[in-house]
Scaffold this motif. Sequence first.
Motif, PDB file in Angstrom:
ATOM      1  N   GLY A 270      28.988  72.105  26.956  1.00 27.81           N
ATOM      2  CA  GLY A 270      29.540  71.277  28.022  1.00 27.81           C
ATOM      3  C   GLY A 270      30.467  70.226  27.464  1.00 27.81           C
ATOM      4  N   GLY A 271      31.169  69.561  28.372  1.00 24.25           N
ATOM      5  CA  GLY A 271      32.071  68.485  27.990  1.00 24.25           C
ATOM      6  C   GLY A 271      31.737  67.217  28.747  1.00 24.25           C
ATOM      7  N   MET A 272      32.253  66.113  28.278  1.00 23.00           N
ATOM      8  CA  MET A 272      31.961  64.827  28.907  1.00 23.00           C
ATOM      9  C   MET A 272      33.213  63.963  28.899  1.00 23.00           C
ATOM     10  SD  MET A 272      29.878  62.738  30.365  1.00 23.00           S
ATOM     11  CE  MET A 272      28.344  63.630  30.131  1.00 23.00           C
ATOM     12  N   GLU A 273      33.547  63.431  30.062  1.00 25.41           N
ATOM     13  CA  GLU A 273      34.586  62.423  30.173  1.00 25.41           C
ATOM     14  C   GLU A 273      33.902  61.085  30.424  1.00 25.41           C
ATOM     15  OE1 GLU A 273      37.504  63.480  33.073  1.00 25.41           O
ATOM     16  OE2 GLU A 273      38.066  65.340  32.046  1.00 25.41           O
ATOM     17  N   ILE A 274      34.137  60.102  29.554  1.00 26.64           N
ATOM     18  CA  ILE A 274      33.530  58.785  29.687  1.00 26.64           C
ATOM     19  C   ILE A 274      34.505  57.801  30.308  1.00 26.64           C
ATOM     20  CG2 ILE A 274      32.426  56.895  28.403  1.00 26.64           C
ATOM     21  CD1 ILE A 274      31.616  58.998  26.312  1.00 26.64           C
ATOM     22  N   GLU A 275      35.768  57.922  29.968  1.00 29.24           N
ATOM     23  CA  GLU A 275      36.852  57.150  30.573  1.00 29.24           C
ATOM     24  C   GLU A 275      37.950  58.125  30.974  1.00 29.24           C
ATOM     25  OE1 GLU A 275      36.955  54.013  31.272  1.00 29.24           O
ATOM     26  OE2 GLU A 275      35.387  53.100  30.036  1.00 29.24           O
ATOM     27  N   PRO A 276      38.626  57.882  32.101  1.00 35.21           N
ATOM     28  CA  PRO A 276      38.553  56.711  32.960  1.00 35.21           C
ATOM     29  C   PRO A 276      37.359  56.685  33.903  1.00 35.21           C
ATOM     30  CG  PRO A 276      40.184  58.238  33.802  1.00 35.21           C
ATOM     31  CD  PRO A 276      39.717  58.800  32.500  1.00 35.21           C
ATOM     32  N   GLU A 277      36.719  57.829  34.122  1.00 41.78           N
ATOM     33  CA  GLU A 277      35.497  57.861  34.930  1.00 41.78           C
ATOM     34  C   GLU A 277      34.514  58.841  34.304  1.00 41.78           C
ATOM     35  OE1 GLU A 277      37.064  56.802  39.450  1.00 41.78           O
ATOM     36  OE2 GLU A 277      36.152  58.758  39.042  1.00 41.78           O
ATOM     37  N   ILE A 278      33.236  58.510  34.424  1.00 38.44           N
ATOM     38  CA  ILE A 278      32.201  59.327  33.829  1.00 38.44           C
ATOM     39  C   ILE A 278      32.083  60.659  34.577  1.00 38.44           C
ATOM     40  CG2 ILE A 278      30.360  58.265  35.220  1.00 38.44           C
ATOM     41  CD1 ILE A 278      29.730  58.881  31.594  1.00 38.44           C
ATOM     42  N   ALA A 279      32.062  61.762  33.838  1.00 41.73           N
ATOM     43  CA  ALA A 279      31.928  63.089  34.438  1.00 41.73           C
ATOM     44  C   ALA A 279      31.416  64.062  33.391  1.00 41.73           C
ATOM     45  CB  ALA A 279      33.258  63.576  34.998  1.00 41.73           C
ATOM     46  N   LEU A 280      30.553  64.971  33.820  1.00 41.56           N
ATOM     47  CA  LEU A 280      30.010  66.034  32.978  1.00 41.56           C
ATOM     48  C   LEU A 280      30.607  67.357  33.424  1.00 41.56           C
ATOM     49  CD1 LEU A 280      27.912  67.166  30.913  1.00 41.56           C
ATOM     50  CD2 LEU A 280      26.276  67.251  32.820  1.00 41.56           C
ATOM     51  N   ILE A 281      31.175  68.104  32.494  1.00 40.75           N
ATOM     52  CA  ILE A 281      31.788  69.396  32.804  1.00 40.75           C
ATOM     53  C   ILE A 281      30.941  70.489  32.157  1.00 40.75           C
ATOM     54  CG2 ILE A 281      33.834  70.835  32.546  1.00 40.75           C
ATOM     55  CD1 ILE A 281      34.103  67.055  32.262  1.00 40.75           C
ATOM     56  N   SER A 282      30.512  71.453  32.962  1.00 41.64           N
ATOM     57  CA  SER A 282      29.604  72.475  32.450  1.00 41.64           C
ATOM     58  C   SER A 282      29.805  73.781  33.225  1.00 41.64           C
ATOM     59  CB  SER A 282      28.153  71.975  32.587  1.00 41.64           C
ATOM     60  OG  SER A 282      27.260  72.869  31.972  1.00 41.64           O
ATOM     61  N   GLU A 283      28.825  74.681  33.081  1.00 34.54           N
ATOM     62  CA  GLU A 283      28.858  75.944  33.812  1.00 34.54           C
ATOM     63  C   GLU A 283      27.521  76.169  34.501  1.00 34.54           C
ATOM     64  OE1 GLU A 283      29.859  79.190  31.254  1.00 34.54           O
ATOM     65  OE2 GLU A 283      31.615  78.180  30.402  1.00 34.54           O
ATOM     66  N   LYS A 284      27.562  76.640  35.723  1.00 36.59           N
ATOM     67  CA  LYS A 284      26.370  77.021  36.469  1.00 36.59           C
ATOM     68  C   LYS A 284      26.622  78.375  37.125  1.00 36.59           C
ATOM     69  CE  LYS A 284      24.109  73.144  35.746  1.00 36.59           C
ATOM     70  NZ  LYS A 284      22.906  73.096  34.883  1.00 36.59           N
ATOM     71  N   SER A 285      25.766  79.321  36.831  1.00 39.22           N
ATOM     72  CA  SER A 285      25.874  80.661  37.425  1.00 39.22           C
ATOM     73  C   SER A 285      27.281  81.224  37.268  1.00 39.22           C
ATOM     74  CB  SER A 285      25.473  80.622  38.904  1.00 39.22           C
ATOM     75  OG  SER A 285      24.163  80.139  39.063  1.00 39.22           O
ATOM     76  N   ASN A 286      27.773  81.162  36.037  1.00 38.72           N
ATOM     77  CA  ASN A 286      29.082  81.703  35.700  1.00 38.72           C
ATOM     78  C   ASN A 286      30.245  81.008  36.414  1.00 38.72           C
ATOM     79  OD1 ASN A 286      27.857  83.656  34.022  1.00 38.72           O
ATOM     80  ND2 ASN A 286      27.482  84.959  35.810  1.00 38.72           N
ATOM     81  N   THR A 287      30.011  79.778  36.830  1.00 31.96           N
ATOM     82  CA  THR A 287      31.055  78.994  37.490  1.00 31.96           C
ATOM     83  C   THR A 287      31.197  77.654  36.793  1.00 31.96           C
ATOM     84  OG1 THR A 287      30.588  80.020  39.637  1.00 31.96           O
ATOM     85  CG2 THR A 287      31.788  77.919  39.659  1.00 31.96           C
ATOM     86  N   MET A 288      32.431  77.266  36.531  1.00 31.48           N
ATOM     87  CA  MET A 288      32.661  75.954  35.932  1.00 31.48           C
ATOM     88  C   MET A 288      32.445  74.875  36.992  1.00 31.48           C
ATOM     89  SD  MET A 288      35.979  76.675  33.494  1.00 31.48           S
ATOM     90  CE  MET A 288      35.867  75.044  32.760  1.00 31.48           C
ATOM     91  N   VAL A 289      31.707  73.835  36.616  1.00 25.66           N
ATOM     92  CA  VAL A 289      31.393  72.768  37.559  1.00 25.66           C
ATOM     93  C   VAL A 289      31.656  71.405  36.917  1.00 25.66           C
ATOM     94  CG1 VAL A 289      29.649  74.102  38.795  1.00 25.66           C
ATOM     95  CG2 VAL A 289      28.961  72.699  36.842  1.00 25.66           C
ATOM     96  N   VAL A 290      31.917  70.432  37.767  1.00 25.18           N
ATOM     97  CA  VAL A 290      32.064  69.041  37.344  1.00 25.18           C
ATOM     98  C   VAL A 290      30.985  68.229  38.053  1.00 25.18           C
ATOM     99  CG1 VAL A 290      33.554  67.005  37.301  1.00 25.18           C
ATOM    100  CG2 VAL A 290      34.545  69.293  37.012  1.00 25.18           C
ATOM    101  N   VAL A 291      30.166  67.555  37.253  1.00 19.85           N
ATOM    102  CA  VAL A 291      29.089  66.722  37.792  1.00 19.85           C
ATOM    103  C   VAL A 291      29.503  65.263  37.680  1.00 19.85           C
ATOM    104  CG1 VAL A 291      26.672  66.060  37.569  1.00 19.85           C
ATOM    105  CG2 VAL A 291      27.363  68.426  37.099  1.00 19.85           C
ATOM    106  N   GLN A 292      29.504  64.561  38.803  1.00 21.56           N
ATOM    107  CA  GLN A 292      29.880  63.152  38.836  1.00 21.56           C
ATOM    108  C   GLN A 292      28.609  62.321  38.956  1.00 21.56           C
ATOM    109  OE1 GLN A 292      33.577  62.763  39.344  1.00 21.56           O
ATOM    110  NE2 GLN A 292      33.220  60.829  38.294  1.00 21.56           N
ATOM    111  N   PRO A 293      28.118  61.735  37.868  1.00 23.72           N
ATOM    112  CA  PRO A 293      26.885  60.950  37.932  1.00 23.72           C
ATOM    113  C   PRO A 293      27.038  59.748  38.870  1.00 23.72           C
ATOM    114  CG  PRO A 293      27.475  61.425  35.651  1.00 23.72           C
ATOM    115  CD  PRO A 293      28.647  61.808  36.495  1.00 23.72           C
ATOM    116  N   GLN A 294      26.007  59.435  39.593  1.00 23.31           N
ATOM    117  CA  GLN A 294      26.002  58.276  40.476  1.00 23.31           C
ATOM    118  C   GLN A 294      25.521  57.068  39.688  1.00 23.31           C
ATOM    119  OE1 GLN A 294      27.173  58.697  43.910  1.00 23.31           O
ATOM    120  NE2 GLN A 294      27.859  60.404  42.628  1.00 23.31           N
ATOM    121  N   THR A 295      26.445  56.191  39.297  1.00 23.10           N
ATOM    122  CA  THR A 295      26.131  55.016  38.509  1.00 23.10           C
ATOM    123  C   THR A 295      26.747  53.778  39.159  1.00 23.10           C
ATOM    124  OG1 THR A 295      28.085  55.238  37.096  1.00 23.10           O
ATOM    125  CG2 THR A 295      26.084  56.381  36.389  1.00 23.10           C
TER     126      THR A 295
END
Length: 353
Positions: A270-295
């Motif tokens: 997976g990948g992680m963007e910390i700036e400019p906004e926090i986001a986790l980039i990964s794969e779920k069920s053969n699909t690329m997804v972006v997870v936006q943590p609630q902080t």
Amino acid sequence: MNKIKVGIVGSGSISNFHLRAYHNNKQTKLYAICDLNEERAKSQADLYQIGQIYTDFVQMIANPDIDAISICTWNNTHAEFAIRALDAGKHVLVEKPLCMTVEEALQVEEAVRRSGKQLQIGYVRRYDPNAQMVRQWTEEGELGTIYYAKASCLRRLGNPGGWFADKERSGGGPLIDLGVHIIDLCWFLMGRPKVKSISGNTYRKLGQRSHVQNLSFYKSADYNPEHNTVEDMANALIRFDNGASLMVDVSFTLHARKDETSIRLYGDKGGMEIEPEIALISEKSNTMVVVQPQTDHPSFDADRAFQNEIDHFIDCCLLGSSPLSPVQDGVEMMKILCGIYESAEHGIEIYFS
């Protein structure tokens, strides 16, 4: 429980973060403040009810009632003040960078060893809540093996001038002032691998740009538009002994459309963007997804990070526990920063054994 009595050396802008955080810590008493400018020290002392005012650092650390100090002065004083304070039996929180050379860093490390006192480096981004969250995820393997990171901190118009623009006092420009933060955060989250080689570039093309109108920027208390001996921008490719690499670029001034801060980590899961906004980039069920943590804050929260940093320092002083940003990390970071400057100066890649 007796409170930790703290002395602040340097009452410039960065000290405000330290003073507020110590003031909010119930286990701390702001006891003394020192600055060459006595009026500026008195102003802070009045604001925070600090009883002891000094203009001589040596006199301040000779006070046996002081348990710990925060060093918020010019970079060229960090090593000397840290060593003197440690040898005087004080715990030390020193603002980044630890010092200006690798040799100085090793001297500070030796002073920590012989004194038995705590030394914590002000790598404040490590203490940001989002960084702490990402650190937990990386330790849990959410990103897998991190093999690449990219970090930018680009100002279009932002040379603070004064001591920031004076290489004799600062050690350099945006690399040692801004780059240290983003390099350290990436390196920390990558697991602190040993540096293997560095290829760097620095540029002095634009200078202060004090002639620019209609756009304001922060100016240091001793701002002088005529004096500038530091780089405008720097970039580097840093290789580590585990095969990972880090690309970084920073600037005080640049013909850019807007300021930009970007911090990204890439792993094999997976990948992680910390700036400019926090986001986790990964794969779920053969699909690329972006997870936006609630902080509470999508990006860096300076007030919370400095409070966490000071709270951690005081806990280390009281409990004797190792700081999250110890002197050993300062030694490695000075190898990186000095390696970039050396590579740029000689136009060669720098290798470490």
